[in-house]
Scaffold this motif. Structure first.
Motif, mmCIF file in Angstrom:
data_model
loop_
_atom_site.group_PDB
_atom_site.id
_atom_site.type_symbol
_atom_site.label_atom_id
_atom_site.label_comp_id
_atom_site.label_asym_id
_atom_site.label_seq_id
_atom_site.Cartn_x
_atom_site.Cartn_y
_atom_site.Cartn_z
ATOM 1 N N GLU A 102 56.550 -73.999 -38.163
ATOM 2 C CA GLU A 102 56.095 -72.859 -37.362
ATOM 3 C C GLU A 102 55.095 -73.269 -36.283
ATOM 4 O OE1 GLU A 102 54.766 -69.205 -39.096
ATOM 5 O OE2 GLU A 102 56.275 -69.281 -40.674
ATOM 6 N N ILE A 103 54.070 -74.011 -36.659
ATOM 7 C CA ILE A 103 52.970 -74.310 -35.740
ATOM 8 C C ILE A 103 53.348 -75.389 -34.732
ATOM 9 C CG2 ILE A 103 50.624 -75.241 -35.579
ATOM 10 C CD1 ILE A 103 50.105 -73.894 -38.350
ATOM 11 N N ASN A 104 53.871 -76.494 -35.208
ATOM 12 C CA ASN A 104 54.133 -77.627 -34.318
ATOM 13 C C ASN A 104 55.500 -77.595 -33.664
ATOM 14 O OD1 ASN A 104 51.611 -78.788 -34.886
ATOM 15 N ND2 ASN A 104 52.407 -79.721 -36.733
ATOM 16 N N GLU A 130 46.398 -73.060 -37.752
ATOM 17 C CA GLU A 130 46.822 -73.270 -36.364
ATOM 18 C C GLU A 130 45.621 -73.296 -35.432
ATOM 19 O OE1 GLU A 130 50.069 -71.698 -33.135
ATOM 20 O OE2 GLU A 130 49.639 -70.422 -34.854
ATOM 21 N N GLN A 131 44.680 -72.394 -35.633
ATOM 22 C CA GLN A 131 43.468 -72.353 -34.807
ATOM 23 C C GLN A 131 42.677 -73.656 -34.931
ATOM 24 O OE1 GLN A 131 40.813 -69.196 -35.964
ATOM 25 N NE2 GLN A 131 39.263 -69.757 -34.470
ATOM 26 N N GLY A 159 48.081 -69.596 -42.351
ATOM 27 C CA GLY A 159 48.736 -70.151 -41.177
ATOM 28 C C GLY A 159 47.957 -69.974 -39.885
ATOM 29 N N PRO A 160 47.505 -68.761 -39.556
ATOM 30 C CA PRO A 160 46.762 -68.579 -38.304
ATOM 31 C C PRO A 160 45.464 -69.391 -38.254
ATOM 32 C CG PRO A 160 47.570 -66.470 -39.088
ATOM 33 C CD PRO A 160 47.820 -67.472 -40.188
ATOM 34 N N LEU A 178 43.855 -76.617 -35.809
ATOM 35 C CA LEU A 178 44.619 -77.698 -35.182
ATOM 36 C C LEU A 178 44.438 -77.689 -33.668
ATOM 37 C CD1 LEU A 178 47.923 -77.618 -37.244
ATOM 38 C CD2 LEU A 178 46.283 -79.499 -37.133
ATOM 39 N N GLN A 179 44.434 -76.515 -33.081
ATOM 40 C CA GLN A 179 44.275 -76.409 -31.636
ATOM 41 C C GLN A 179 42.860 -76.782 -31.201
ATOM 42 O OE1 GLN A 179 45.549 -72.395 -30.837
ATOM 43 N NE2 GLN A 179 47.717 -72.945 -30.896
ATOM 44 N N HIS A 206 57.363 -74.698 -33.447
ATOM 45 C CA HIS A 206 57.576 -73.334 -32.935
ATOM 46 C C HIS A 206 58.814 -72.661 -33.530
ATOM 47 C CE1 HIS A 206 54.351 -74.426 -30.272
ATOM 48 N NE2 HIS A 206 55.054 -75.460 -29.867
ATOM 49 N N LEU A 261 54.523 -74.636 -42.483
ATOM 50 C CA LEU A 261 53.540 -74.483 -41.412
ATOM 51 C C LEU A 261 53.797 -75.465 -40.270
ATOM 52 C CD1 LEU A 261 50.310 -73.800 -43.483
ATOM 53 C CD2 LEU A 261 51.579 -72.185 -42.049
ATOM 54 N N HIS A 262 54.221 -76.673 -40.597
ATOM 55 C CA HIS A 262 54.558 -77.654 -39.552
ATOM 56 C C HIS A 262 55.689 -77.123 -38.679
ATOM 57 C CE1 HIS A 262 55.416 -81.410 -37.526
ATOM 58 N NE2 HIS A 262 56.653 -81.387 -37.994
#
Length: 95
Positions: free
Chosen positions: A29-31, A68-69, A64-65, A71-72, A33, A26-27
């Motif tokens: 993918e999310i952080n 990510e939400q 994951g989604p 975290l944002q 990219h 996840l790191h």
């Protein structure tokens, strides 16, 4: 994990259920990219075998989604669908 002042970062799972791989995936993918295929390839490079843990891919895709939400949204955000985090109890100063 993105702040160089907090690095290096140690991520581990004592049970060996590949939670570490999930966090790193996840790191990436999310952080960072990274494409999902790239994160999966890296996991396999470090001994992830979908036959041993077929739920990992499902977990990354499901959570994951929402992660990510959250975290944002910022540090006070709750991941939708996860158990509520206990809130810190304020410490009263003496006096």
């Amino acid at each position: 994990m993105n702040d160089p002042a907090n690095q290096p970062v140690l991520v581990h799972c004592g049970a060996g259920t590949q939670r570490t791989g999930c966090v790193v995936w996840l790191h990436r993918e999310i952080n960072q990219h990274a494409a999902p295929e790239s994160a999966l390839a890296e996991a396999k490079q470090y001994d992830y075998d979908p036959r041993d843990n077929p739920k990992l891919i499902e977990m990354v895709q499901t959570w994951g989604p929402a992660i990510e939400q959250a975290l944002q949204a910022g540090p006070e955000a709750q991941v939708p669908g996860s158990p509520e985090r206990p809130r810190p109890v304020p410490v009263k100063s003496g006096g």
